[in-house]
Design an enzyme around this catalytic site. Structure first.
Site, PDB file in Angstrom:
ATOM      1  N   ASP A  45       0.860  -1.182   0.000  1.00  0.00           N
ATOM      2  CA  ASP A  45       0.000   0.000   0.000  1.00  0.00           C
ATOM      3  C   ASP A  45       0.901   1.238   0.000  1.00  0.00           C
ATOM      4  O   ASP A  45       2.124   1.141   0.160  1.00  0.00           O
ATOM      5  CB  ASP A  45      -0.937  -0.015   1.206  1.00  0.00           C
ATOM      6  N   GLU A  63     -10.461   6.343   4.555  1.00  0.00           N
ATOM      7  CA  GLU A  63      -9.460   5.741   5.424  1.00  0.00           C
ATOM      8  C   GLU A  63      -9.538   6.270   6.862  1.00  0.00           C
ATOM      9  O   GLU A  63     -10.619   6.418   7.421  1.00  0.00           O
ATOM     10  CB  GLU A  63      -8.076   5.890   4.792  1.00  0.00           C
TER      11      GLU A  63
END
Length: 643
Positions: free
Chosen positions: A323, A528
């Site tokens: 990521d 997020e």
């Protein structure tokens, strides 16, 4: 030889006409020789088996070029010289960044093709793989079709619908020049306090598994007999997909993003890992590691899960990508002791690193670690083999540049109708009438006067949520689409008076007699960690607005959110009807289609609707006392779809 002929040209004793003929013949021979050398490169020959092409190309690569292929950088730092000289393997648009604000697909294609042409000038001419977060349509690009977020699709429970959305998304992604989407998210969300809850299809593993045909939609249908664990991309109308985030990201304690999932290996495998088997069996090309940890072990440095389980036990033959800036998170303070972070992640089995900014440091540190023997060259070769395999499977060597004929598919009527269908099927009716025998829905489109209120009634950005136009999303008309207010206006009769006030005053009710009100409230956009929420109340004073309207007029509440929110019993008593619309995307007419009765409600809760946040985490196992149970949903005649 050509140099000798050039010297002869200076001599007056040699006939210039003869020399010209010789020169022409020599150039012809040299050109033909170059062509033959090119065709003798197995990796350049599309008729050769992919594994032979991978082996041939790998044998020709220097360590510098191999490490370059393992490096993914952001478009903002992608200089032509770096792409050419370092053989950078991939570029991404971090946070949805494009060439400029409201750039069209053609503008993206121009930008990406410029990058690609620089990469093709490298010594071996290895094409770039360009990645983008197309997580609910090609959502970063202005004018693209924006589909409902995954939680809404989980409410629809329609695997074929999800596959068709994958097909449409792939076309719109390829139209902008990208060939790689960081989707689908196959997390199993066990706590709605998690800021990525809306990226999960459900709290139920089996529903998440049912939604994995989006991989086939994105990449294409593998032919019969295709190895189940081998990457697959059907052609130029398809994209490289990415199953994420491996593994357990939806199970962290208290729903904390990038937190810790406490579970036995058996629980991890049964609840969180199972959807990856379905993705792998469909030929998913890439898997993204999770920021989160499992029993305190960070996934980006977990050799057991990445190498022993994913690659060896499950047989995954695509590549594992990190990521964004995940390696920086492997040490504290953030970004410190970076070389050690690179060492642990690469040896754990990470193949491509989404750096994405300080790539010079990453390349230097990885080079040092290989040359010092701390990372075996076999580990580098394994990573590069996997990356090249996906590039060959995707046809990048044959078709590296954008197919501009696909531009007409972007935001086309067919795709918008598909998104509208998805909205219709995702809506969950939670209440219809204070007396079930006297339902409010479907609404009368020829009512004399209708009040529409709420922060979300006429806000396309709120309707789409995060990961739209930008990483966090935004308020307002951030793309092309139809708001809920616009959809209602188009649906009501020509003699119906429609009054819209975001926050109606007492005077509004005193001076006008309304047949009913439609109040649209919910969450603002987030993504997020910024979306982590321990309270889950309706923002923007939504509860107060609902209450003030429902005290005066029969009221339908449409809740726009990425997850269940707190609904007090006294509020539920006041309102006449309640629809969970999730984050529906760009096509608001999907909502008017259903509330006015053109289509029936079909959606069922993909997650449990809690009574109080103190109950969380709460799912179908354990202490279960919900406001609305998992799977609940009504039809307009108050039939329970879960029965």
């Amino acid at each position: 030889m050509i140099k000798l002929v050039s010297e002869l040209c200076l001599s007056s004793e040699v006939n210039l006409l003869v020399l010209s003929v010789i020169w022409f013949l020599l150039e012809l021979v040299e050109e033909r020789t170059n062509e033959m050398e090119g065709t003798s490169c197995i990796y350049k020959n599309p008729n050769q088996p992919i594994e032979a092409r991978v082996k041939d190309l790998l044998s020709r690569m220097t360590l510098r070029e191999k490490i370059g292929q393992m490096t993914q950088i952001d478009r903002s730092v992608a200089r032509p010289s770096a792409l050419r000289d370092l053989s950078i393997g991939s570029i991404l648009s971090a946070g949805g960044g494009g060439p400029f604000e409201k750039a069209l697909s053609s503008d993206w294609a121009d930008m990406i093709d410029r990058f690609q042409k620089s990469a093709l000038q490298s010594r071996l001419g290895i094409p770039l793989l360009y990645g983008t977060d197309a997580v609910h349509g090609n959502n970063n690009v202005y004018g693209a079709t924006v589909f409902p977020h995954n939680v809404g699709l989980g409410a629809a429970r329609d695997a074929e619908l999800v596959r068709r959305i994958g097909v449409a998304t792939a076309l719109e992604v390829r139209a902008c020049g990208a060939q790689f989407t960081f989707a689908p998210c196959v997390a199993v969300c066990r706590d709605p306090r998690w800021g990525r809850c809306y990226e999960s299809y459900s709290e139920d593993t089996e529903i998440v598994r049912k939604m994995t045909p989006i991989v086939t939609g994105l990449q294409g249908q593998p032919a019969q007999g295709h190895p189940r664990d081998y990457p697959f991309v059907a052609g130029r109308n398809n994209v490289v997909a990415c199953a994420k985030h491996f593994v357990g990201d939806g199970g962290t304690q208290k729903g904390i993003n990038e937190g810790n999932t406490v579970a036995s290996y058996g629980e991890l495998e049964r609840i969180h890992m199972a959807p990856y088997l379905d993705c792998i069996s469909q030929g998913v090309c890439t898997v993204m590691a999770s920021y989160s940890s499992w029993n305190g072990r960070n996934l980006h440095s977990d050799h057991f899960l990445i190498t022993q389980v994913l690659k060896e036990k499950l047989g995954f033959k695509g590549f594992v990508i990190s990521d964004s800036q995940a390696l920086d998170r492997l040490s504290y303070p953030y970004g410190s002791n970076y070389r050690s972070c690179v060492l642990s992640a690469i040896n754990a089995g990470i193949d491509m690193v989404m750096v994405p900014f300080r790539y010079e440091v990453f390349i230097a540190d990885l080079t040092y670690l290989v040359e010092s023997g701390e990372i075996p060259i076999a580990r580098i070769d394994d990573a590069v083999e996997r990356i090249l395999r996906v590039k060959f499977v995707a046809g990048l060597f044959e078709y590296p540049l954008t197919d501009r004929s696909l531009l007409d598919t972007v935001g086309c009527k067919l795709h918008r109708e598909l998104a509208r269908e998805a909205v219709r099927k995702s809506l969950v009716l939670l209440k219809n009438g204070k007396d079930p025998n006297k339902p409010l829905l479907p609404l009368k489109r020829n009512a004399e006067r209708i009040l529409v209120a709420g922060t979300h009634a006429d806000n396309l950005g709120y309707q789409c949520g995060g990961w739209t136009a930008t990483w966090m999303g935004a308020s307002g008309r951030i793309t092309i689409g139809t708001t809920i207010l616009e959809a209602i206006k188009a649906a009501v009769g020509e003699n119906t008076e429609l009054v819209y006030e975001q926050r109606p005053s007492a005077g509004t009710f005193a001076s006008q007699d309304f047949s009913f009100a439609i109040v649209v409230v919910g969450e603002g956009p987030y993504a997020e960690t910024m979306g982590d929420d321990s309270e889950l109340v309706i923002p923007f004073h939504g509860t107060e607005l609902i209450s003030s309207v429902a005290d005066r007029v029969p009221t339908l509440v449409i809740l726009i959110s990425g997850r269940p929110l707190v609904l007090e019993p006294c509020l539920l008593e006041k309102i006449d009807a309640l629809v969970a619309a999730w984050l529906p995307g760009s096509e608001g007419e999907g909502i008017s289609d259903v509330i006015f009765g053109d289509y029936e409600f079909q959606g069922r809760l993909p997650v449990t609707w809690f009574k109080k946040v103190e109950q969380l985490p709460m799912h179908t196992a354990g202490n279960y006392d919900p406001l609305f149970p998992f799977g609940f949903g009504l039809t307009s005649n108050n039939k329970n779809l879960s029965d």
